[in-house]
Design a protein around this motif. Structure first.
Motif, mmCIF file in Angstrom:
data_model
loop_
_atom_site.group_PDB
_atom_site.id
_atom_site.type_symbol
_atom_site.label_atom_id
_atom_site.label_comp_id
_atom_site.label_asym_id
_atom_site.label_seq_id
_atom_site.Cartn_x
_atom_site.Cartn_y
_atom_site.Cartn_z
ATOM 1 N N ARG A 592 0.757 -1.334 0.001
ATOM 2 C CA ARG A 592 -0.035 -0.166 0.086
ATOM 3 C C ARG A 592 0.788 1.373 -0.268
ATOM 4 N N ARG A 593 1.985 1.261 0.555
ATOM 5 C CA ARG A 593 2.832 2.197 0.645
ATOM 6 C C ARG A 593 3.658 2.590 -0.647
ATOM 7 N N ARG A 594 3.793 1.524 -1.327
ATOM 8 C CA ARG A 594 4.660 1.687 -2.799
ATOM 9 C C ARG A 594 3.841 2.134 -3.609
ATOM 10 N N ARG A 595 4.244 3.182 -4.333
ATOM 11 C CA ARG A 595 3.487 4.114 -5.357
ATOM 12 C C ARG A 595 3.973 3.671 -6.875
ATOM 13 N N LEU A 596 5.070 3.062 -6.943
ATOM 14 C CA LEU A 596 5.533 2.849 -8.300
ATOM 15 C C LEU A 596 6.077 1.339 -8.315
ATOM 16 N N PRO A 597 5.846 0.726 -9.570
ATOM 17 C CA PRO A 597 6.067 -0.791 -9.628
ATOM 18 C C PRO A 597 7.994 -0.855 -9.374
ATOM 19 N N PRO A 598 8.055 -2.018 -9.133
ATOM 20 C CA PRO A 598 9.612 -2.483 -8.733
ATOM 21 C C PRO A 598 10.171 -2.402 -10.099
ATOM 22 N N ASN A 599 11.746 -2.102 -9.918
ATOM 23 C CA ASN A 599 12.749 -2.029 -11.062
ATOM 24 C C ASN A 599 11.921 -0.978 -11.929
ATOM 25 N N MET A 601 13.459 1.880 -12.873
ATOM 26 C CA MET A 601 14.417 2.380 -13.825
ATOM 27 C C MET A 601 14.766 1.230 -14.687
ATOM 28 N N LEU A 602 15.070 0.137 -14.590
ATOM 29 C CA LEU A 602 15.293 -0.972 -15.561
ATOM 30 C C LEU A 602 14.068 -1.271 -16.504
ATOM 31 N N SER A 603 12.612 -1.095 -16.029
ATOM 32 C CA SER A 603 11.688 -1.179 -17.040
ATOM 33 C C SER A 603 11.606 -0.091 -18.092
ATOM 34 N N THR A 604 12.091 1.279 -17.412
ATOM 35 C CA THR A 604 12.135 2.326 -18.567
ATOM 36 C C THR A 604 13.143 2.051 -19.661
ATOM 37 N N LEU A 605 13.969 1.591 -19.044
ATOM 38 C CA LEU A 605 15.256 1.395 -20.126
ATOM 39 C C LEU A 605 15.144 0.552 -21.135
ATOM 40 N N LEU A 606 14.305 -0.516 -20.636
ATOM 41 C CA LEU A 606 14.018 -1.592 -21.657
ATOM 42 C C LEU A 606 12.618 -1.693 -22.047
ATOM 43 N N SER A 607 12.036 -0.301 -21.843
ATOM 44 C CA SER A 607 10.476 -0.182 -22.608
ATOM 45 C C SER A 607 10.567 -0.606 -24.109
ATOM 46 N N PRO A 608 11.494 -0.153 -24.869
ATOM 47 C CA PRO A 608 11.432 -0.363 -26.217
ATOM 48 C C PRO A 608 10.932 -1.697 -26.567
ATOM 49 N N LEU A 609 11.395 -2.782 -25.802
ATOM 50 C CA LEU A 609 11.106 -4.161 -26.173
ATOM 51 C C LEU A 609 9.605 -4.237 -26.313
ATOM 52 N N ALA A 610 8.682 -3.540 -25.715
ATOM 53 C CA ALA A 610 7.277 -3.567 -25.756
ATOM 54 C C ALA A 610 6.881 -3.644 -27.119
ATOM 55 N N TRP A 611 7.440 -2.890 -27.999
ATOM 56 C CA TRP A 611 7.137 -2.832 -29.541
ATOM 57 C C TRP A 611 7.362 -3.964 -30.140
ATOM 58 N N PHE A 612 8.116 -5.076 -29.742
ATOM 59 C CA PHE A 612 8.299 -6.389 -30.188
ATOM 60 C C PHE A 612 7.493 -7.678 -29.307
ATOM 61 N N TRP A 618 7.187 -7.239 -13.407
ATOM 62 C CA TRP A 618 7.933 -7.653 -12.193
ATOM 63 C C TRP A 618 6.562 -7.827 -10.978
ATOM 64 N N CYS A 619 6.910 -8.864 -10.411
ATOM 65 C CA CYS A 619 6.016 -9.155 -9.181
ATOM 66 C C CYS A 619 6.185 -8.120 -7.983
ATOM 67 N N TRP A 620 5.430 -7.571 -7.592
ATOM 68 C CA TRP A 620 5.351 -6.510 -6.445
ATOM 69 C C TRP A 620 5.741 -6.959 -5.243
ATOM 70 N N VAL A 621 5.956 -8.232 -5.083
ATOM 71 C CA VAL A 621 6.120 -8.573 -3.648
ATOM 72 C C VAL A 621 7.520 -9.249 -3.697
ATOM 73 N N CYS A 622 7.859 -9.992 -4.442
ATOM 74 C CA CYS A 622 9.188 -10.553 -4.586
ATOM 75 C C CYS A 622 9.932 -10.083 -5.503
ATOM 76 N N GLU A 623 9.533 -8.963 -6.005
ATOM 77 C CA GLU A 623 10.277 -8.190 -7.079
ATOM 78 C C GLU A 623 10.976 -8.894 -8.141
ATOM 79 N N VAL A 641 -1.416 -3.703 -9.618
ATOM 80 C CA VAL A 641 -0.514 -4.270 -8.782
ATOM 81 C C VAL A 641 -0.435 -5.822 -9.753
ATOM 82 N N LEU A 642 0.981 -6.627 -9.744
ATOM 83 C CA LEU A 642 1.038 -7.655 -10.414
ATOM 84 C C LEU A 642 1.772 -8.552 -9.355
ATOM 85 N N TYR A 643 1.205 -9.971 -9.520
ATOM 86 C CA TYR A 643 1.760 -10.742 -8.709
ATOM 87 C C TYR A 643 2.354 -11.941 -9.552
ATOM 88 N N CYS A 644 3.186 -12.898 -8.840
ATOM 89 C CA CYS A 644 3.760 -13.937 -9.493
ATOM 90 C C CYS A 644 2.850 -15.016 -8.882
#
Length: 678
Positions: A592-599, A601-612, A618-623, A641-644
């Motif tokens: 509840r205290r978390r506002r942004l998903p885990p990782n 910065m890494l997700s932003t850097l690898l965001s161009p992969l979404a085009w493919f 990322w799981c919000w619990v175990c990250e 929120v996503l979970y594994c």
């Protein structure tokens, strides 16, 4: 009874104890893992032996690079070993600390020792070699310049020496020159007397001024007066002859009258006047050149100067650009250059000696690190208490058999807080010091590569200079002048004294080279490269083995402090049991205290992969990364929120947005109560 006796049998609480029980004899096993009251004498003797061996090793490692006299080394060695023997006999801390030095070798202390080895090898190898080669090239340049100056002087001397020799011979013959000049003056005096003298005529009553002022006019007048004087003398002699012949005739003829008639021809004295016709002849037949007087005046003046002022004191002016100053400047430059290189060399040697001293004290740093670890281990239950040990598993099995709450197997999010010492997989918390060590090794490797490459490039460059700047000097000079002056005249003698001095000969033939001035670059040996590279490889290996060496530290400390190890494991188990009970509440509160998903910065850097179609989730619990096909997402469209699957199951298959947190539960942030020490 048998079952009760079996239950009373003490179970091994560690893997090391299990291995010892399987391999060693029972006596040795009881000696190692029994109570301290068992085998007291043997324990003291083994402790003394352990202290003596380890003390000797530590002392030799400490004083190997420290300059001490043999006497002081012996005294210090006995004192140091005696202290170590006492520590081995009576102190578990000492024995534990000594053994902890070995796993510390694979940690930061070992890397520091390896770094000192590399730095020492760099100072002794490429850095010292670069300084030596640069110094050699600098001195080679100075030597070549001196050699060029030397041979330039030789060539200049070969050109000027004949002239200097001629002038020196003229100076040596100065007395002869003066004598010859005096002889010339004396010889010319007769000519001057002949030209300027008052002879050959009656000078009495003659006025030279009336004859003329110039030498030309005087000489012409004197010549005519001499001619007139000769004619007059001839007439007078002729008349005297007639007079003497008249007297002889008169004396021969005795008859007075007859003798006057016979001797009458002797009275023809008037015939003597016929000689006066010679005066016009003198004017016509004895001419005087028009420039005779001027020529005689110049010659007379030259002869006077030759006899009065001519000297052979030849002054040779040698222009020198302060040779002593230039030589002193060259010597001073050479001394300053040598002094600079020597100071640099001394600095490198001092740094190398300081590194050697640091290598010696690295043993003490390892000992101090081991002592701090043992001290923190026995005083702080949270210190490096993140391992799932055999005793931890035994406690969990007993609780499971009694039907109480147990921990194993742990939930997925809980596994990130614990390390299984028997698992070869590197835990994320263990990976941080490994990465830090690898960064340090890579940085040092880059420095080593740069220095070795620089040394290699400079060596090949200087080697090219040595092979292609070899120069041979061939100086050849032949000089031969021979001038013959024949004759015995005054001018011939004078010319033989002057022009004859140029009869000189010389021969110069020099063959040399700049072989002694060529630089002699020194290449690093294979051992130098090995001393630079092997410690780096060893440091890289230690970085990889550091994880497992750190796990061994707990095993060693637990061996010497088994009761403290039990209390630490009980503390960890109870702490984790409390976490386990409040797991769902804590995770929901954290999410509840978390506002942004885990990782993010890494997700932003690898965001161009979404085009493919390869977007990362990322799981919000175990990250941890989870595939989109296997991920569990809340049914609420406003919840992102996503979970594994495993974490969704651990949370009771309910999202944090739909569950209510128990207000009575308190989150103590116990995730940081225990921590890993790298």
């Amino acid at each position: 009874m048998e079952e009760q006796r079996t239950n009373r049998i003490k179970l091994p609480h560690s893997t090391l104890e299990k291995i010892s029980e399987l391999i060693l004899p029972s006596v040795a096993h009881r000696f190692l893992f029994g109570l301290p009251s068992q085998f007291p004498v043997a324990r003291m003797l083994m402790g003394a032996l352990f202290g003596a061996v380890t003390g000797s090793g530590l002392f030799f490692g400490l004083v190997s690079n420290i300059s001490l006299t043999f006497f002081h080394k012996v005294i210090a060695g006995y004192a140091f070993v005696a202290v170590c023997v006492l520590g081995g006999m009576f102190s578990s801390y000492f024995r534990c600390t000594v053994l902890l030095m070995f796993p510390n070798i694979f940690g930061s202390r070992g890397r520091a020792f390896g770094m000192f080895l590399v730095l020492h090898a760099l100072f002794q190898g490429p850095i010292s070699n670069i300084q030596h080669n640069v110094q050699d090239v600098a001195f080679s340049m100075g030597c070549n310049i001196d050699l060029q100056i030397k041979y330039s002087k030789v060539m200049w001397r070969a050109v000027t020496e004949p002239f200097v020799q001629v002038l020196e011979e003229i100076v040596d013959d100065s007395v002869k020159f003066q004598k010859e000049a005096q002889n010339v003056s004396s010889e010319f005096q007769s000519i001057r007397d002949e030209v300027m003298g008052h002879y050959g005529y009656e000078s009495l009553g003659q006025n030279d001024t009336a004859a003329g002022n110039s030498t030309q006019e005087q000489y012409v007048a004197k010549t005519m007066m001499r001619c007139d004087y000769v004619v007059k003398q001839g007439i007078e002699r002729c008349q005297d002859w007639f007079s003497s012949k008249w007297q002889e005739c008169m004396d021969t003829v005795d008859s007075v009258i007859i003798n006057h008639f016979l001797c009458v021809p002797m009275k023809f004295e008037f015939l003597c006047n016929i000689m006066r016709v010679m005066t016009p002849w003198c004017e016509d037949k004895i001419p005087v050149e028009g420039n005779f007087g001027q020529t005689f005046d110049k010659l007379s003046s030259s002869i006077d100067k030759l006899g009065e002022q001519f000297t052979t004191n030849v002054v040779l002016q040698k222009l020198e650009q302060h040779p002593m100053y230039v030589t002193a400047l060259q010597d001073e430059f050479r001394k300053e250059l040598t002094k600079t290189f020597q100071e640099t060399k001394n600095t490198f040697e001092n740094i190398s000696k300081f590194i050697q001293i640091l290598l010696s004290f690295a043993f003490l740093a390892g000992f101090a690190s081991g002592f701090r670890y043992a001290q923190q281990y026995t005083r702080n239950s949270r210190f490096d208490n993140v391992y799932i040990t055999t005793y931890f598993k035994q406690i969990d099995e007993r609780r499971k058999a009694l039907g109480k709450t147990y921990l194993l197997p742990m939930r997925k999010a809980e596994k990130s807080n614990f390390i299984d010492p028997c698992n070869l997989k590197i835990h994320p918390s263990e990976l941080k010091p490994v990465i830090a060590g690898l960064v340090q090794v890579v940085s040092l490797a880059l420095l080593t590569f740069v220095l070795l490459a620089t040394d290699g490039v400079l060596f090949h460059f200087f080697d090219i200079i040595q092979r292609h700047t070899f120069t041979e000097f061939s100086i050849t000079s032949h000089h031969n002048i021979h001038i013959d002056i024949d004759g015995d005249s005054m001018l011939a003698k004078l010319l033989r004294k002057t022009i004859g001095a140029f009869n000189t000969s010389s021969k110069l033939d020099i063959d040399s080279s700049n072989q002694q001035c060529l630089p002699q670059p020194h290449a690093l040996s294979h051992s130098d490269y090995l001393w630079c590279v092997l410690p780096l490889l060893l440091m890289g290996t230690m970085c990889c083995l550091q994880v497992y060496a750190n796990r061994i530290r707990r095993v060693i400390t637990a061996f010497y402090f088994p009761k403290r190890e039990k209390r630490r494991i009980l503390f960890l188990y109870n702490l984790q049991l409390d976490r386990h009970i409040s797991y769902i509440i804590r995770q929901r509160k954290r999410l509840r205290r978390r506002r942004l998903p885990p990782n993010q910065m890494l997700s932003t850097l690898l965001s161009p992969l979404a085009w493919f179609g390869c977007k990362l989730h990322w799981c919000w619990v175990c990250e941890e990364h989870v595939r989109q096909s296997k991920s569990v997402q809340c049914s609420d469209p406003h919840c992102t929120v996503l979970y594994c699957p495993q974490c969704w199951k651990d949370l009771g298959s309910s999202c944090v947005c739909s569950a209510h947190t128990d207000s009575r539960s308190q989150d103590s942030e116990s995730d940081t109560d225990v921590y890993y020490v790298g």
